[in-house]
Design an enzyme around this catalytic site. Structure first.
Site, short mmCIF file in Angstrom:
data_model
loop_
_atom_site.label_atom_id
_atom_site.label_comp_id
_atom_site.label_asym_id
_atom_site.label_seq_id
_atom_site.Cartn_x
_atom_site.Cartn_y
_atom_site.Cartn_z
N LEU A 193 -34.72 19.67 19.43
CA LEU A 193 -33.55 19.61 18.57
C LEU A 193 -33.16 18.15 18.44
O LEU A 193 -33.28 17.39 19.41
CB LEU A 193 -32.37 20.40 19.17
N ASP A 194 -32.68 17.75 17.27
CA ASP A 194 -32.19 16.38 17.10
C ASP A 194 -31.08 16.11 18.11
O ASP A 194 -30.39 17.03 18.55
CB ASP A 194 -31.63 16.18 15.69
N ARG A 195 -30.90 14.85 18.45
CA ARG A 195 -29.90 14.47 19.44
C ARG A 195 -28.53 15.05 19.13
O ARG A 195 -27.84 15.57 20.01
CB ARG A 195 -29.81 12.95 19.53
N ARG A 246 -31.61 19.43 7.38
CA ARG A 246 -30.84 18.26 6.94
C ARG A 246 -31.30 17.79 5.56
O ARG A 246 -30.49 17.49 4.68
CB ARG A 246 -30.98 17.15 7.98
#
Length: 305
Positions: A142-144, A243
């Site tokens: 998962l992205d930060r 996104r």
């Protein structure tokens, strides 16, 4: 009134029950009809203990409306207690896997700038306390700034099994996104081909030769005049897929300046991995885990109500 399926699977010594809805009805009325041996207080306890699932998602509201075709599961046992660390909560662990709820701001794995405090390092230290030879392997990231459900493998074999069969064994990946504006139509599918540049920015194209196919299904759950809360189901799992696709339809995720956002009302990226369902790589059992939607997302929907 409703068709009853056979008990679905065993958890400990109590069997989960699964029912199919055949006509519109509120959840409490449905459960009373399906569970004649339980009274209203028993059923309220099942709801508060998060033992009632509708199409795999936990519901606690007794008057939630049901529609024909939905699957209602009554878990035989309460959800196990979770283990909490700074930045993450362990939702499930066995000899093969660890499933966590990662908080926004915590990296999945080390980078050149951040090598110590990552989900990987926290869990690696955790399993080495039991046996210094234990190792951890990442299955997906998962992205930060994205929170929610993610998992790790305890062996290279399990990591390989999960990654090689990801599209077949992953049954559900549901995300919640807080976006700028309100998409129209309120339900739709975004499909494009994604490619990452050397600057680590993912670009979207309708040219099949341009990159990898990515498909995102979205549905508006709630909205105000300025923002909308979306439920997203992924058919593919490409980097930055949601996104980029939200930017494609002109409704970027709040806080996502990399992909077109103009506002940041909650002080973080408005993306959360809510549900992950998959077949266990060793036992073959269907596993399902969820992480509650962050309160900051929900509070934005109350601003103009």
């Amino acid at each position: 009134m409703d068709k009853t399926d056979q008990p679905r699977r065993q958890r400990g010594q109590r069997t989960d029950l699964q029912f199919t809805v055949s006509e519109p009805v509120e959840l409490m009325g449905f459960l009373i009809a399906q569970l004649p041996h339980k009274n209203r207080n028993n059923i309220k306890s099942l709801l508060s203990n998060k033992q009632i699932l509708i199409n795999g998602k936990v519901y606690t509201q007794f008057n939630h409306p049901l529609i024909p075709g939905q699957e209602v599961t009554v878990l035989g046992n309460r959800a196990p207690e979770t283990t909490q660390y700074r930045g993450l909560t362990i939702l499930y662990e066995d000899s093969d896997l660890i499933v966590i709820n990662k908080q926004a701001g915590l990296l999945s794995m080390a980078t050149n700038k951040e090598k110590i405090r990552t989900a990987y390092s926290i869990l690696s230290d955790y399993i080495k306390k039991e046996n210094p030879k234990n190792r951890l392997f990442i299955i997906h990231r998962l992205d930060r700034e994205t929170s929610g459900v993610m998992m790790f493998a305890k062996s290279e074999k399990v990591q390989r099994l999960m990654q090689e069969s990801w599209n077949d064994t992953t049954k559900q990946r549901t995300y919640i996104a807080l976006v700028e504006g309100v998409p129209k139509p309120k339900r739709g599918t975004v499909a494009s081909y994604l490619r990452e540049s050397k600057a680590l920015i993912v670009y979207s194209s309708q040219n099949p030769d341009y990159g990898q196919l990515a498909i995102t299904n979205y549905a508006v759950q709630k909205s105000t005049s300025d923002y909308a809360l979306l439920e997203l189901e992924l058919e593919t799992g490409r980097k930055n897929q949601i996104r980029v696709h939200m930017q494609d339809i002109g409704h970027p995720i709040v806080g996502d300046t990399k992909y077109g956002a103009q506002t940041n009302p909650i002080g973080r990226l408005g993306l959360h991995a809510e549900v992950l369902s998959f077949e266990h790589p060793i036992s073959g059992k269907l596993m399902q885990f969820s992480a509650p939607v962050p309160k900051s997302f929900l509070s934005m929907m109350k601003v103009q109500e």
